[in-house]
Every structure is written in C-alpha cells, then in structure tokens.
Motif scaffolding. Structure first.
Motif, PDB file in Angstrom:
ATOM      1  N   PRO A 120      30.636 104.374  48.451  1.00  0.00           N
ATOM      2  CA  PRO A 120      31.324 104.292  47.160  1.00  0.00           C
ATOM      3  C   PRO A 120      32.770 103.819  47.285  1.00  0.00           C
ATOM      4  O   PRO A 120      33.464 104.175  48.240  1.00  0.00           O
ATOM      5  CB  PRO A 120      31.252 105.730  46.624  1.00  0.00           C
ATOM      6  CG  PRO A 120      30.910 106.589  47.791  1.00  0.00           C
ATOM      7  CD  PRO A 120      30.156 105.744  48.754  1.00  0.00           C
ATOM      8  N   ASP A 131      26.848 111.965  42.966  1.00  0.00           N
ATOM      9  CA  ASP A 131      26.512 113.083  42.081  1.00  0.00           C
ATOM     10  C   ASP A 131      25.261 112.757  41.264  1.00  0.00           C
ATOM     11  O   ASP A 131      24.372 113.593  41.094  1.00  0.00           O
ATOM     12  CB  ASP A 131      27.709 113.359  41.163  1.00  0.00           C
ATOM     13  CG  ASP A 131      27.456 114.477  40.169  1.00  0.00           C
ATOM     14  OD1 ASP A 131      26.970 115.540  40.591  1.00  0.00           O
ATOM     15  OD2 ASP A 131      27.735 114.285  38.962  1.00  0.00           O
ATOM     16  N   GLN A 169      34.921 108.780  45.479  1.00  0.00           N
ATOM     17  CA  GLN A 169      33.682 109.363  44.934  1.00  0.00           C
ATOM     18  C   GLN A 169      33.514 109.012  43.464  1.00  0.00           C
ATOM     19  O   GLN A 169      32.403 109.004  42.939  1.00  0.00           O
ATOM     20  CB  GLN A 169      33.669 110.887  45.146  1.00  0.00           C
ATOM     21  CG  GLN A 169      34.439 111.713  44.117  1.00  0.00           C
ATOM     22  CD  GLN A 169      35.912 111.860  44.465  1.00  0.00           C
ATOM     23  OE1 GLN A 169      36.467 111.081  45.245  1.00  0.00           O
ATOM     24  NE2 GLN A 169      36.558 112.868  43.887  1.00  0.00           N
ATOM     25  N   ARG A 170      34.614 108.688  42.777  1.00  0.00           N
ATOM     26  CA  ARG A 170      34.535 108.242  41.380  1.00  0.00           C
ATOM     27  C   ARG A 170      34.404 106.720  41.396  1.00  0.00           C
ATOM     28  O   ARG A 170      35.359 105.992  41.226  1.00  0.00           O
ATOM     29  CB  ARG A 170      35.769 108.693  40.607  1.00  0.00           C
ATOM     30  CG  ARG A 170      35.764 110.170  40.289  1.00  0.00           C
ATOM     31  CD  ARG A 170      37.105 110.761  39.956  1.00  0.00           C
ATOM     32  NE  ARG A 170      37.972 109.899  39.166  1.00  0.00           N
ATOM     33  CZ  ARG A 170      39.290 110.074  39.061  1.00  0.00           C
ATOM     34  NH1 ARG A 170      39.883 111.065  39.708  1.00  0.00           N
ATOM     35  NH2 ARG A 170      40.020 109.260  38.329  1.00  0.00           N
ATOM     36  N   ASN A 171      33.181 106.252  41.607  1.00  0.00           N
ATOM     37  CA  ASN A 171      32.920 104.818  41.828  1.00  0.00           C
ATOM     38  C   ASN A 171      32.077 104.189  40.723  1.00  0.00           C
ATOM     39  O   ASN A 171      31.533 103.108  40.890  1.00  0.00           O
ATOM     40  CB  ASN A 171      32.223 104.604  43.177  1.00  0.00           C
ATOM     41  CG  ASN A 171      30.806 105.165  43.203  1.00  0.00           C
ATOM     42  OD1 ASN A 171      30.554 106.268  42.713  1.00  0.00           O
ATOM     43  ND2 ASN A 171      29.884 104.419  43.782  1.00  0.00           N
ATOM     44  N   SER A 185      30.268 109.604  39.413  1.00  0.00           N
ATOM     45  CA  SER A 185      30.040 109.474  40.853  1.00  0.00           C
ATOM     46  C   SER A 185      28.574 109.124  41.093  1.00  0.00           C
ATOM     47  O   SER A 185      27.677 109.847  40.645  1.00  0.00           O
ATOM     48  CB  SER A 185      30.377 110.793  41.554  1.00  0.00           C
ATOM     49  OG  SER A 185      29.745 110.881  42.812  1.00  0.00           O
TER      50      SER A 185
END
Length: 549
Positions: free
Chosen positions: A98, A57, A108-110, A54
């Motif tokens: 994202p 993150d 968010q997992r981009n 992320s």
C-alpha cells in the motif's frame, strides 16, 4: 426416491464491499441467500471532502465474512466466487504494497473513496478540454471518477506518484487479491476510467490532461488486460487466498462489478410473469434498476447507445453483456437521511423512544408520521416544507458538484413532530431527484415503465412508496433483500460455467418479492411538489449569480 442419487446443491459466494462495511453471502443456484455475514470497515476523513480507507482492512474483512458464511458447508459444493465493491481508488507500489494517498504519509490509508471530492480543480480542468471521451460520461466527468483523482495524486503527492506500481478500482483489487491476476473488469474501466469496449484507451485524452506517464508503459499501471464481468479470472483462487478466505483452492473467481452494477444484475433480469406489471411483455430495456444505499444509482439499459446529458454512459456491456448502460445517480441519499435525522435537536428523544419500543429509528419515525397525519395521506404533510437534496453536490442530471442542499419552510419548533416532517421531506426530495433523472433519460430516448429497487433504503416502506407515488411507476422489490450480494454471486455462478450466460443466471437467480404500486390519486400533489423542487435549484443559481456579480 429411495435408491436415486441426489444432486448436490451448488453454492456461490458473493462478496460486497460497501462504503462502511463488507458483506458476504452464500447463495444457491436459485438465488436464495443461505447464509449472510457483515463486518464494518474503517473510514478516515482527515479534512473536508477527503475520505480514505485501507485495502488491508478491507481484505481482512472480506476474509472474515467469507469464512463465516461457508462454515460447515461441504467445500466441493462451492462452485464460484464473485466480488463487487464501491468504485474507490486503490494505490499500491511495484511490490503491491500500500502507498499513501494522503500528505501525512500513512501508507495503510491507500484508498481514495468514491465519495471523496478532493479533486475539484482537476476535474474542472479535465472537463474544460471537452475531449471526446467525455461524451460517454454525460458530457462532463464527475469528481468521483478516477482520472481527476490520479491527477490529484500526481500534483499533490509526487513521492507516492513516483513509487506507484498499480492503480486499481477496488473491485479489481479484490479479484487480484483472490487470483494474483491484474486483469481489470470491463465494468470498472469503462464506467470510471474512460476505457471504451471498441477503442480501448484513448492516448490523446491521457496526454491532454497531463497523465502521459500512464501511456508510456502501455497502461500497465491502470490495466491492459480487460475481462467481461462474470468471466473467469486466471486459474481461480490461489492457495494463499483460499487459506485467507476459507474456500477451496482453484475455485472459479469472476471478473468483478461495481457495487451498484451488481445490484442491477441481481434485480433487473427477474421473471415478472403474473405480477401485472407494464414491463411484463416489454423488453428488459423498459426497466430501471435503482440501487439505494449511502448514495443511489439509476441503471437504465438499451440496445443502442443513448447519450443522456448529465447521465453517465452509454457504456457497452458494463452491466448486462451486449446492452448499453446509462447510469444516473445521487451522491448522498442514505447518508443524507442519516445526516438530517441525526443532526436534529430531537434526535436524542427519537433514539430513546425507538429503543424503548424495540424498533429502529426509521421504523419509529414512519409510525410517528402515521400518528400525526390525521386524515391526510402521509405525503401531504409536507405541503409547506421542501428540500433540495444536493448536500454533496448534484451527480445527475445537472452534474454540478457546487450545488448545496436547501430547506424551505422551517419554523422555530424543534420537537419530534418536526423531525418526522423533515425526514419525510428529505425522502420526498430524494424521490423527486429520481424523477428528475428518469425524465432526462426518457427525454433522450429511454422508454421506462418499471423501477426495480434494492439496497438498504429499499427496506424502508416509506422510501419505496414515495418513489412509486412521485415517479408514477410501479416499484419491484426482489425476494432477496440483499440483491447486491445475489448479483455478486451471479458473477461467481457464471465464472464456474454452471450457467451459459449472465442473462441466464439473472433469470434463474433473480426473484421478485413484492410490487408497490403508485397511488395515482396523489399525482396532482406530487406534480406540484416537483414544480417547487425545480424552482429551488433555479433560485439557488439565481442568488449565487447575484452574490458573484
């Protein structure tokens, strides 16, 4: 002297985004790390060969560690900021929000990580084109580069593809977050995206592989403004980024580097006078910087382009301005050692004994090897145990991601002795792989006399000694263990204008700590190990041919 005005110390901040953590250091103009902080970042692996992160993150971790290292420091003394990061792919929409790189739609997992191997089919098709740009990546593109990942997104995530505003290499994403400027580093676009410093983007390549949409908007999505590493980006740190990072608004932010290249910058230019090294009276091109962490990279530089089959490059000015770079690599080294050790039946016993002795598991294993070696040199314990280390495919010099790991010489024993031996054989296999890469580079025209090591694995004395003994070359370790962070800080120092060039900053801020010489009495043994090493891959290809016939 009383009455004399003291010159204020100048500091630079280096931020390094690795695979599993973000680190920051406050570094002075002599290359000394004054403060250091680290914070873990999350990795998702939703299915085999898929690794995601992320960007939010990662940025939050950058802010946290930077605030920590500058706490209590006079802001006026902080002159510049440099970033390095893994060559992972960041995907955002037109508003820089994202975008998912997964079928679950988790925005968010981009980030598709560098070590993600989902785009195997795409890279095979790209390599089948035999396009001229492939000459600059050793003749075949790696699945870890960005074009196959872009093609995978287009073919598998059409909704995300339609919404994309920008694709960033992670180092460039960080400089954008800091400055608001979408400029890309010459390092990232040359090494991972097929850009060339003389011709720029090659329209015919992108059209040939089915990504003509990137050409239509004049490459805005992947970058049409390129800066040299260390060059100042925009007007420096924006007010928002300054607040997030705890740094003064407007301080210089440098065009970034890939993490391995930052490590190379931090070690390869050090002054070697007085250390009795073969490279002392030779040009810097006689040195190879080896950055050893989760994976390993072997950075060799030359004054003219050298094309090495199976080794990435030549890339002009991608690490040291004005010099060509070749980049060999092993996709899993630190990760492989962890995998082998933690997966062994005796690991719980090792963990308990190491904890009881207040040592790390690797310090304990090194001590255990010294106990069981008897009268033999430690390395000779593996006379009947051999490892082929490509558990995650071969990056260099065979460029074959289908290769698998091999272990020859196992017994029914499952104790701590056996764990120590397989650990030793794995480290030797990694060093033998380095020798394989160096021989390919030398056969193509590189003249290499000395290795400069940095990164997490360089803290392991067994790993270092095996590399010296197996390659037959002296190994130089930097005074500062965190050479990658020093490299990132060198970028910030150049952007600030305090140094006239990257080369000047490298010489002033890179310092030698220790030299490890090879034991030439062991040469015959390691020559035999290397002969066996090469036979292992021959056998693997032979049995694969039999099974596929």
């Amino acid at each position: 002297m009383p009455g004399e005005k003291q010159t204020a110390v100048k500091y630079y901040v280096g931020v390094d985004v690795g695979s599993g953590s973000v680190r920051a250091a406050l570094v002075d103009a002599f290359g000394t790390v004054v403060a250091h902080a680290e914070r873990p970042i999350q990795i998702w692996d939703p299915q085999p060969d898929h690794y995601e992160q992320s960007s939010a993150d990662i940025w939050a971790a950058c802010c946290s560690v930077t605030k920590e290292v500058v706490r209590g420091v006079d802001a006026s003394q902080i002159r510049g900021l440099g970033f390095d990061a893994t060559c992972s792919l960041v995907v955002v929409d037109k508003q820089f929000q994202p975008l998912a790189v997964n079928s679950e739609g988790h925005n968010q997992r981009n980030v598709i990580m560098w070590m993600d191997h989902r785009a195997v089919s795409q890279v095979e098709r790209i390599n089948a084109t035999q396009h001229r740009v492939l000459n600059y990546v050793g003749g075949a593109m790696s699945v870890e580069m960005q074009p196959p990942k872009l093609l995978w997104i287009k073919e598998n995530l059409p909704e995300s593809w339609k919404k994309v505003g920008y694709f960033f290499d992670l180092p460039d994403f960080l400089s954008w977050k800091a400055t608001g400027v979408t400029a890309r580093s010459l390092c990232t676009v040359v090494c991972k995206w097929t850009y060339t410093s003389d011709r720029g983007w090659d329209d015919s390549f992108w059209k040939m592989i089915g990504l003509e949409d990137l050409v239509k908007d004049k490459y805005e999505k992947i970058g049409n403004h390129v800066l040299s590493p260390g060059e100042a980006v925009g007007k420096g740190l924006t007010p928002d980024a300054a607040r997030d990072l705890g740094l003064p608004e407007g301080i210089a932010v440098a065009a970034s580097l890939i993490d391995a290249h930052a490590g190379g910058l931090g070690v390869i230019g050090a002054d070697v006078k007085g250390h009795n090294l073969p490279c002392e009276n030779q040009p810097i091109t006689s040195r190879v910087a080896m950055i050893c962490g989760t994976s390993s990279c072997h950075m060799g530089i030359s004054e003219t382009p050298i094309f090495v089959p199976g080794v990435w490059g030549p890339y002009f000015s991608a690490m040291v301005p004005g010099l060509w770079l070749n980049e060999g690599g092993q996709s899993a080294t630190g990760k492989l050692v962890d995998h082998v050790v933690r997966g062994h039946a005796a690991f719980p016993e090792l963990e308990a004994r190491a904890a009881a002795s207040a040592h790390s598991i690797y310090t304990y294993l090194n001590s255990h090897l010294d106990l069981i070696k008897k009268s033999l040199p430690v390395g000779f314990l593996t006379v009947d145990l051999h490892v082929w280390p490509d558990f995650h495919g071969n990056r260099s010099p065979l460029t074959d991601l289908t290769l698998k790991g091999m272990v020859v010489g196992l017994t029914l024993s499952r104790g701590l002795d056996e764990l120590a031996l397989i650990y030793l054989a794995t480290i030797q296999a990694i060093a033998l792989g380095t020798r394989h890469i160096l021989e390919a580079m030398q056969a193509a025209g590189h003249d290499i006399s000395t290795l400069f090591l940095c990164g997490g694995l360089s803290k392991n004395p067994l790993f270092v000694q095996m590399h010296a003994d197996i390659t037959g070359k002296p190994v130089v370790l930097s005074k500062e263990v965190e050479s990658v962070l020093v490299g990132a800080a060198i970028l910030g120092a150049c952007a600030s204008g305090d140094f006239a060039s990257i080369q000047e900053a490298m010489a002033k801020m890179g310092k030698i700590g220790r030299v490890v010489q090879p034991n030439h009495e062991h040469k015959r043994f390691y020559d035999k190990k290397y002969e066996v090493f090469l036979k292992l891959v021959e056998h693997q290809r032979e049995y694969r041919s039999i099974m596929n016939s």
